[in-house]
Design an enzyme around this catalytic site. Structure first.
Site, PDB file in Angstrom:
ATOM      1  N   LYS A 192       5.286   2.786   7.765  1.00 29.15           N
ATOM      2  CA  LYS A 192       4.481   3.904   8.231  1.00 29.15           C
ATOM      3  C   LYS A 192       4.949   4.316   9.616  1.00 29.15           C
ATOM      4  O   LYS A 192       4.922   3.518  10.555  1.00 29.15           O
ATOM      5  CB  LYS A 192       3.006   3.511   8.262  1.00 29.15           C
ATOM      6  CG  LYS A 192       2.109   4.609   8.809  1.00 29.15           C
ATOM      7  CD  LYS A 192       0.646   4.296   8.595  1.00 29.15           C
ATOM      8  CE  LYS A 192      -0.229   5.337   9.244  1.00 29.15           C
ATOM      9  NZ  LYS A 192      -1.647   5.072   9.044  1.00 29.15           N
ATOM     10  N   LYS A 245       5.655   6.324   4.322  1.00 24.39           N
ATOM     11  CA  LYS A 245       4.799   7.421   4.788  1.00 24.39           C
ATOM     12  C   LYS A 245       5.277   7.928   6.130  1.00 24.39           C
ATOM     13  O   LYS A 245       5.527   7.082   6.996  1.00 24.39           O
ATOM     14  CB  LYS A 245       3.373   6.882   4.904  1.00 24.39           C
ATOM     15  CG  LYS A 245       2.365   7.846   5.458  1.00 24.39           C
ATOM     16  CD  LYS A 245       1.064   7.151   5.697  1.00 24.39           C
ATOM     17  CE  LYS A 245       0.121   8.111   6.384  1.00 24.39           C
ATOM     18  NZ  LYS A 245      -1.049   7.457   6.875  1.00 24.39           N
TER      19      LYS A 245
END
Ligand code: PBG
Length: 323
Positions: A192, A245
């Protein structure tokens, strides 16, 4: 002699036959926001088409998504109140916990996932507890584990830690097992990035940090090897599926992680990616529907098995019309 690749593009039927990447409604995980109240469907201005639900309306929405063939949703909560430790995140009567049990009671087969993080529940907006002005990794682990167990107890099928604390997958796995939730899975936000593409989400979830930023725990967008390291760690710690992400600016990372993991790989087509398409489409600058399908197909082509996307409902409808 001219080699003529165009022979394979000549008719729609031929193109359909040689298409390398398939996009299916089964690839989608729809993110949904739930907050306290009744009969709530408050539009989220920075994410046209997305709303805040209350428990009653989210059950209805979940049913509609299930009827469209979408197999899974991921829940985000806006609590009734916030505090320094985010204690409403593990409350048995918290809004997410209520939503999980209401949805599972009505649609037991729908795969319910939950975002596990403190940022929506802390008054300072960081993803962990603060000590001496910084996010305290190890003190946060126990709170994340509590939150994950409370979601499992309410009936969540998968918990999805998005906090980026070190060691949280192992901590959550141990806590779930200890409480008897061996069957509750972990979809880890393994990779992330500290991304500006989360802007609309932070408006929607009221989770922007009140001081500083998240660069001390989320990843530097310039790094790729570190993504592989994060993925390896979460695989080792017992994640059942891992995630990259955001998606579109990180297709190379999706590809690289795909090549080194045996786990199902998800990608999060985040709020900023969604908002940009919507904003341009509303102005008539792009064909929003085509851009949506092109983006989702590209995420699949890069190697993702699953896509968390605010386009889930729209894309599911489009796929239905196309077949
Ligand atoms: C919570 C969380 C965020 C997103 C998912 N879980 C925001 C953040 O890290 O600031 C972003 C999702 C999106 O932008 O659509 N930590």
């Amino acid at each position: 002699m001219i080699i003529r690749p165009r022979r394979l593009r000549r008719t729609r039927a031929i193109r359909d036959m040689v298409r390398e990447t398939g996009l299916s409604v089964k690839d989608f995980i729809a993110p949904l926001f739930v907050k306290p109240g009744q009969d709530v469907r408050d539009p989220i201005p920075s994410m046209p088409g997305q709303v805040h639900f209350s428990v009653d309306t989210i059950v209805k929405e979940a049913g509609e998504l299930w009827d469209l063939g979408i197999p899974s949703i991921i829940l985000f909560g806006l609590p009734d109140r916030k505090d320094a430790t985010g204690s409403r995140s593990w409350a048995a009567d918290g809004v997410v916990q209520q939503a999980i049990s209401a949805i599972k009671a009505k649609f037991p087969e729908l795969v319910v996932m939950t975002d596990v993080c403190l940022c929506e529940y802390t008054d300072h907006g960081h993803c962990g507890v603060i000590s001496s002005g910084a996010v305290d990794n190890d003190a946060t682990l126990e709170l994340l584990a509590r939150q994950a167990v409370s979601h499992a107890r309410a009936g969540a099928d998968f918990v999805a830690p998005s906090d980026m604390m070190d060691g949280r997958v192992a901590a959550i796995r141990a806590a779930l097992d200890q409480e008897g939730f061996q069957d509750t899975g972990i979809l880890s936000y393994a990779v992330k990035y500290a991304s500006a593409f989360y802007g609309p989400f932070r408006d929607a979830a009221d989770s922007a940090p009140q001081f500083g930023n998240r660069a001390g725990y989320q990843m530097d967008p310039a790094n790729a090897l570190e993504a592989l390291k994060e993925a390896l760690l979460d695989m080792d710690e017992g994640a059942d599926m891992i995630m990259v992400k955001p998606a579109i600016p990180y297709l190379d990372i999706i590809w690289r992680v795909r090549e080194m993991t045996l786990l199902p790989l998800a990608a999060y087509n985040v709020s900023g990616e969604y908002a940009m398409v919507k904003a341009a489409a509303i102005r008539g600058w792009i064909d929003g529907e085509r851009v949506m399908m092109e983006m989702l197909t590209s995420i699949k082509r890069a190697g993702a098995d699953l896509i968390l996307t605010y386009f889930a409902r729209e894309a599911a409808k489009k796929l239905m019309l196309d077949t």
